[in-house]
Design an enzyme around this catalytic site. Sequence first.
Site, PDB file in Angstrom:
ATOM      1  N   SER A 187       0.826  -1.205   0.000  1.00 13.33           N
ATOM      2  CA  SER A 187       0.000   0.000   0.000  1.00 13.33           C
ATOM      3  C   SER A 187       0.863   1.258   0.000  1.00 13.33           C
ATOM      4  CB  SER A 187      -0.912   0.011   1.233  1.00 13.33           C
ATOM      5  OG  SER A 187      -0.157   0.156   2.427  1.00 13.33           O
ATOM      6  N   GLU A 334       1.230  -6.432   9.098  1.00 10.07           N
ATOM      7  CA  GLU A 334       2.380  -6.247   9.978  1.00 10.07           C
ATOM      8  C   GLU A 334       2.197  -6.932  11.335  1.00 10.07           C
ATOM      9  OE1 GLU A 334       1.620  -1.844  11.869  1.00 10.07           O
ATOM     10  OE2 GLU A 334       1.990  -1.983   9.720  1.00 10.07           O
TER      11      GLU A 334
END
Length: 460
Positions: A187, A334
Site C-alpha cells: 500500500s 504487519e
Amino acid sequence: MTETPALPALWPAPLADGAVHATVTVPGSKSVTNRALVLAALAAEPGWVRRPLRSRDSQLMSDALRALGVGIEETVSSSSAGSADGAVGGEAWRIIPAALHGPTTVDVGNAGTVMRFLPPVATLADGDIRFDGDPRSYERPLGQVITALRTLGARIDDDGRGALPMTVQGGGALEGGTVEIDASNSSQFVSALLLSAPRFNQGVEVRHVGGNLPSMPHIRMTVEMLRAAGAQVDTPEAGGEKDVWRVAPGALLGRDMVVEPDLSNAQPFLAAALITGGTVTVPDWPRRTTQPGDALRRIFTEMGGSCELTDAGLVFTGTGKIHGIDVDLSEVGELTPGIAAVAALADSESVLRGVAHLRLHETDRLAALTKEINALGGDVTETEDGLRIRPRRMHGGVFHTYDDHRMATAGAVIGLAVEGVQIENVATTAKTLPDFPRMWTDMLAGDAGGPGAPGAGAGA
C-alpha cells in the site's frame, strides 16, 4: 542519560515465571511520524511534530529531509502536563520547510517508508538525488513507484533495475496527472504518490489496477493526514470510483501534529498478558485511529483475552488460555509475526490468511516464521497466502531475525513460555521500537516501561 549497554549477539529471551502485570508506555508510531515529517517538509510554513518516534526508520527519514534542505529543530519539554502554548510535553521537532535541493545521497536503510515516500519528494528538488540503502533494500519492490513517477513526468536513472540504487533527477517541480499503479505488493506505493501530490502541478489521480490491495488502514492514515494538512482528497470511501484517489494541487499547511503511540508495537506486550494470564495497560491508546494495530483488541480477544479502553489507556487481560484463530490479516499484515508467535502457543490450530505480500517485507516473513518456529519444535506450514499453525510442545534454540524487527519481538513472545529461546540480533528492534530489551525486562518485573524511563530513546 546513561549509555545503553551493548546487546549480546544471542539475547536470552526471558521466561515468564508468572502472570505479567505492568503498564507499558509505547513509543510513537513510525507510520505516523514518517508521514508527518514528509507533509511538514512540503508545507508552506513551519510546523511541529510532537512525541515523534526516535528510531532507525524515523532517523533515516529526518536525515534524508535534512540532506534535501529541510530544517528540523529538536526540542524536549520537561513538562508532561503541557507547555505555555497549550501543546503537549515531551519531545518535539519543529519542521522548517525550504527549497529542496541536490546533489545529495539519501540512505534509505531498509525502511520502506523512506525508499518509497521520498522519491516523489525528490522530484520537487533542484538537482540529482541518489537513493541507496541496505542490501535487502535492493530486493524490495520499488519498480511500480519508479514507473508511476516517470508517467507523471519524472526523470529517474535506475539502470533498468526497477529497484535501488537509483538517482532522481530533480527538476524543481513535477507535472503530475493520472497514473495507474499495481499496489498489490505494498500500500506504500499509493501513499508515496499521494503524500507529495499537493505539490505536483496537476495534483494526482492514482488508479490501483492490480489484485487485492493490502494494508488499507495505512492508505486511510495517509488520506486523513493529508486532509489535516489542508489537502483536498477524493477517495473511494467518499463515494468515488473503487481504488481511485485524487489529490488536488495546493499549499499544505504547517500543523501541530501529536504522534499516537505505535499500536502495532504494543503487540508483544499485549501478547505477554494473553500468554501469562496477566494484565498490561498501554497508556494513551486512541479511541479513534487509522492504525492497523488497533485490530489487536479484536484479534487477541478472540484468542482468549479481554480488553477495556479506560482513562488510563487500553487495559488488556489474559486468562492464560490461548485459542487458535482463523483470520484474514490482509489489512493488518504487519501484525502477522506476533499473531503467529501467539498461535504457536495456542490450544488449537490457527490459519492466518491474506498476507502473501509479506514475502516482500523486511524479509520473507512467511518463510522466516515457518523456519524459525519449526526449528523450536513447532508445526507451521506456508499456504498460498499465509500460514497454517498447529501448536506443538516447543523447546529452546536460536531464533533468527533476518534483520527484521517484528521477527525479533515474535521470538521474545515465544520465549515467555518456552525456556531457552535465544534471539539472534535483538538489536534490530531499534528499527521501530527503541530499547525493546529493557522495556521487555521491565515489563516482566512489573515496572512501567517505555520512553519516559531513564535511558529511553523516544516519546510516546
